[in-house]
Design an enzyme around this catalytic site. Structure first.
Site, PDB file in Angstrom:
ATOM      1  N   ASN A  15       0.853  -1.184   0.000  1.00 44.85           N
ATOM      2  CA  ASN A  15       0.000   0.000   0.000  1.00 44.85           C
ATOM      3  C   ASN A  15       0.901   1.249   0.000  1.00 44.85           C
ATOM      4  OD1 ASN A  15      -1.395   2.291   1.129  1.00 44.85           O
ATOM      5  ND2 ASN A  15      -3.062   0.925   1.681  1.00 44.85           N
ATOM      6  N   HIS A  18       0.956   6.275   1.879  1.00 47.85           N
ATOM      7  CA  HIS A  18       1.686   7.237   2.692  1.00 47.85           C
ATOM      8  C   HIS A  18       2.895   7.843   1.996  1.00 47.85           C
ATOM      9  CE1 HIS A  18      -1.266   6.933   5.661  1.00 47.85           C
ATOM     10  NE2 HIS A  18      -1.177   5.619   5.656  1.00 47.85           N
ATOM     11  N   ARG A  26       3.714  18.910   1.008  1.00 47.63           N
ATOM     12  CA  ARG A  26       4.261  20.091   0.348  1.00 47.63           C
ATOM     13  C   ARG A  26       3.485  20.476  -0.921  1.00 47.63           C
ATOM     14  NH1 ARG A  26       9.440  21.847   2.084  1.00 47.63           N
ATOM     15  NH2 ARG A  26       9.206  21.704   4.325  1.00 47.63           N
ATOM     16  N   HIS A  51      -5.666   3.544  -1.446  1.00 52.94           N
ATOM     17  CA  HIS A  51      -6.973   3.924  -0.906  1.00 52.94           C
ATOM     18  C   HIS A  51      -7.297   5.343  -1.371  1.00 52.94           C
ATOM     19  CE1 HIS A  51      -9.564   4.315   3.047  1.00 52.94           C
ATOM     20  NE2 HIS A  51     -10.247   4.635   1.947  1.00 52.94           N
ATOM     21  N   ARG A  53      -9.414   8.125  -0.744  1.00 52.28           N
ATOM     22  CA  ARG A  53     -10.359   8.560   0.290  1.00 52.28           C
ATOM     23  C   ARG A  53     -11.210   9.697  -0.234  1.00 52.28           C
ATOM     24  NH1 ARG A  53      -8.765   6.565   5.739  1.00 52.28           N
ATOM     25  NH2 ARG A  53     -10.522   7.801   6.461  1.00 52.28           N
ATOM     26  N   ARG A  57      -6.952  12.807   1.071  1.00 53.91           N
ATOM     27  CA  ARG A  57      -5.848  13.258   1.943  1.00 53.91           C
ATOM     28  C   ARG A  57      -4.504  12.683   1.511  1.00 53.91           C
ATOM     29  NH1 ARG A  57      -7.442  10.231   7.521  1.00 53.91           N
ATOM     30  NH2 ARG A  57      -9.403  11.259   7.073  1.00 53.91           N
ATOM     31  N   HIS A  58      -4.499  11.540   0.816  1.00 51.62           N
ATOM     32  CA  HIS A  58      -3.220  11.044   0.309  1.00 51.62           C
ATOM     33  C   HIS A  58      -3.308  10.750  -1.196  1.00 51.62           C
ATOM     34  CE1 HIS A  58      -5.184   7.355   1.629  1.00 51.62           C
ATOM     35  NE2 HIS A  58      -4.867   7.528   2.895  1.00 51.62           N
ATOM     36  N   GLU A  79      -8.783   0.440  -2.698  1.00 53.12           N
ATOM     37  CA  GLU A  79      -9.589   0.498  -1.485  1.00 53.12           C
ATOM     38  C   GLU A  79     -10.467   1.737  -1.560  1.00 53.12           C
ATOM     39  OE1 GLU A  79      -6.156  -1.352   1.457  1.00 53.12           O
ATOM     40  OE2 GLU A  79      -6.779   0.725   1.690  1.00 53.12           O
ATOM     41  N   THR A 109      -7.121   6.804  10.426  1.00 52.41           N
ATOM     42  CA  THR A 109      -6.958   5.710   9.471  1.00 52.41           C
ATOM     43  C   THR A 109      -8.227   4.873   9.568  1.00 52.41           C
ATOM     44  OG1 THR A 109      -5.561   3.828   8.855  1.00 52.41           O
ATOM     45  CG2 THR A 109      -5.717   4.304  11.202  1.00 52.41           C
ATOM     46  N   THR A 110      -8.282   3.790   8.799  1.00 53.85           N
ATOM     47  CA  THR A 110      -9.494   2.961   8.799  1.00 53.85           C
ATOM     48  C   THR A 110      -9.543   2.212  10.125  1.00 53.85           C
ATOM     49  OG1 THR A 110      -9.121   2.740   6.443  1.00 53.85           O
ATOM     50  CG2 THR A 110     -10.794   1.322   7.394  1.00 53.85           C
ATOM     51  N   GLU A 160     -11.110  -9.320   3.703  1.00 54.71           N
ATOM     52  CA  GLU A 160      -9.817  -8.931   4.255  1.00 54.71           C
ATOM     53  C   GLU A 160     -10.017  -8.731   5.753  1.00 54.71           C
ATOM     54  OE1 GLU A 160      -7.286  -6.322   2.078  1.00 54.71           O
ATOM     55  OE2 GLU A 160      -6.356  -5.533   3.892  1.00 54.71           O
ATOM     56  N   HIS A 203      -3.591  -4.277   7.919  1.00 49.60           N
ATOM     57  CA  HIS A 203      -3.695  -3.065   8.730  1.00 49.60           C
ATOM     58  C   HIS A 203      -2.760  -3.137   9.921  1.00 49.60           C
ATOM     59  CE1 HIS A 203      -5.113   0.692  10.355  1.00 49.60           C
ATOM     60  NE2 HIS A 203      -5.691   0.882   9.193  1.00 49.60           N
ATOM     61  N   GLY A 225       1.225  -1.225   4.337  1.00 49.63           N
ATOM     62  CA  GLY A 225       1.654   0.067   3.813  1.00 49.63           C
ATOM     63  C   GLY A 225       2.416   0.941   4.770  1.00 49.63           C
ATOM     64  N   HIS A 226       1.728   1.445   5.797  1.00 51.10           N
ATOM     65  CA  HIS A 226       2.288   2.501   6.645  1.00 51.10           C
ATOM     66  C   HIS A 226       3.654   2.136   7.207  1.00 51.10           C
ATOM     67  CE1 HIS A 226       2.706   4.800  10.453  1.00 51.10           C
ATOM     68  NE2 HIS A 226       2.299   5.793   9.673  1.00 51.10           N
TER      69      HIS A 226
HETATM   70  N1  PXP Z   1      -5.898  -3.127   4.241  1.00 50.01           N
HETATM   71  C1  PXP Z   1      -6.866  -2.197   4.256  1.00 50.01           C
HETATM   72  C2  PXP Z   1      -8.246  -2.591   3.845  1.00 50.01           C
HETATM   73  C3  PXP Z   1      -6.581  -0.863   4.607  1.00 50.01           C
HETATM   74  O1  PXP Z   1      -7.567   0.064   4.615  1.00 50.01           O
HETATM   75  C4  PXP Z   1      -5.247  -0.512   4.900  1.00 50.01           C
HETATM   76  C5  PXP Z   1      -4.911   0.911   5.211  1.00 50.01           C
HETATM   77  O2  PXP Z   1      -5.179   1.704   4.114  1.00 50.01           O
HETATM   78  C6  PXP Z   1      -4.272  -1.516   4.857  1.00 50.01           C
HETATM   79  C7  PXP Z   1      -4.629  -2.815   4.550  1.00 50.01           C
HETATM   80  C8  PXP Z   1      -2.830  -1.220   5.143  1.00 50.01           C
HETATM   81  O3  PXP Z   1      -2.667  -0.813   6.453  1.00 50.01           O
HETATM   82  P1  PXP Z   1      -1.268  -0.223   6.912  1.00 50.01           P
HETATM   83  O4  PXP Z   1      -1.023   0.992   6.093  1.00 50.01           O
HETATM   84  O5  PXP Z   1      -1.488   0.062   8.361  1.00 50.01           O
HETATM   85  O6  PXP Z   1      -0.242  -1.295   6.674  1.00 50.01           O
END
Ligand code: PXP
Length: 258
Positions: A15, A18, A26, A51, A53, A57-58, A79, A109-110, A160, A203, A225-226
């Site tokens: 993902n 971020h 910026r 994702h 949104r 925001r990103h 997403e 976040t979600t 998921e 997540h 992702g994060h």
């Molecule tokens: N899966 C889903 C459905 C999510 O919404 C997210 C966050 O966008 C992730 C996975 C990834 O989560 P993280 O960025 O915390 O790894």
């Protein structure tokens, strides 16, 4: 599964949201999330997740336009919230998969899973229209029997499982809670697979929390992702993804034959 069969391959969806968060700080074009997606594929990602949104925001609409063409031949998992605006975007781009997620503007976040049971009537036409366009539909849910049943009755292809609470408990060193939630995820994955749903998870996953999730043989894809983008600051994106892949493989190799 056959008693001695190897567990199925565990895919890694990276993902890149971020990377866009940092770019948007910026307002320019750097760092480019599509460049990160290309790097992720070179480092072994099996797919790219983004994702879009409601508040942008990103990830931006333009990012999705560029990602939809595919990155290195790997599929896009989009997403999105179940809204008419997002549905129109998905139908225009036809990504490989859409993961429907709950979305509240004020959240960071979600924060929780989709209420597939309570939201059945709202979700049904979204699932139907996405699938009619040959898009695989995933529902991001908590590992609760009522949610798996609802996903099944909605005809979703994939669930998921939300690993956020498991990762949070680990981060707060509440290991009893972490292990309790892990058990619930294991049971949930077994139940979802029994219902014929493909099982993904994600997540909050980190190097420290990924292995026990990778060891759940019914789970065939993780979306992360994060942490990977954060760790990239210290060790580089390529190395952070390769390390995650290695830990996933280690976790997977610890799966005992059923
Ligand atoms: N899966 C889903 C459905 C999510 O919404 C997210 C966050 O966008 C992730 C996975 C990834 O989560 P993280 O960025 O915390 O790894």
């Amino acid at each position: 599964m056959n008693a001695h069969a190897a567990p199925p391959y565990l895919r890694l969806g990276v993902n890149i949201d971020h990377v866009a968060t940092i770019r948007n700080a910026r307002g320019g074009k750097f760092p480019d999330p599509i460049r990160a997606a290309q790097m992720a594929v070179e480092a072994g990602a099996d797919g790219i997740t983004a994702h879009l949104r409601e508040d942008r925001r990103h990830i931006s609409d333009e990012d999705i336009d560029r990602l939809a063409a595919g990155v290195g031949g790997k599929p896009l998992n989009l997403e999105m919230a179940a809204t008419e605006e997002m549905l129109a975007i998905a139908l225009r781009h036809k990504p490989h998969a859409v993961c429907l997620v709950p979305e509240r503007r004020e959240e960071r976040t979600t924060e929780g899973g989709l209420d597939a049971a309570g939201g059945h009537n709202h979700l049904a036409p979204f699932v139907r229209q996405l699938q009619a366009a040959k898009i695989r539909v995933s529902l991001f849910i908590e590992a609760l029997p009522v949610q798996f049943q609802a996903a099944k009755s909605l005809g979703a292809n994939v669930v998921e499982i939300h690993t956020g609470a498991y990762c949070e408990a680990h981060a707060h060193e509440d290991f009893a809670a972490r292990d309790r939630i892990l058990e619930r995820i294991k049971k949930g994955a077994t139940e979802a697979a029994r219902l014929g749903l493909e099982v993904h998870a994600g997540h909050g996953l980190t190097f420290d929390t990924v292995k026990p999730i990778a060891a759940i043989s019914q789970i065939v894809e993780l979306n992360i992702g994060h942490f990977l983008v954060g760790e990239a600051i210290f060790i580089g994106l390529d190395v952070s993804i390769r390390r995650m892949r290695q830990l996933m493989d280690q976790g997977r190799s610890e799966v005992r034959p059923a």
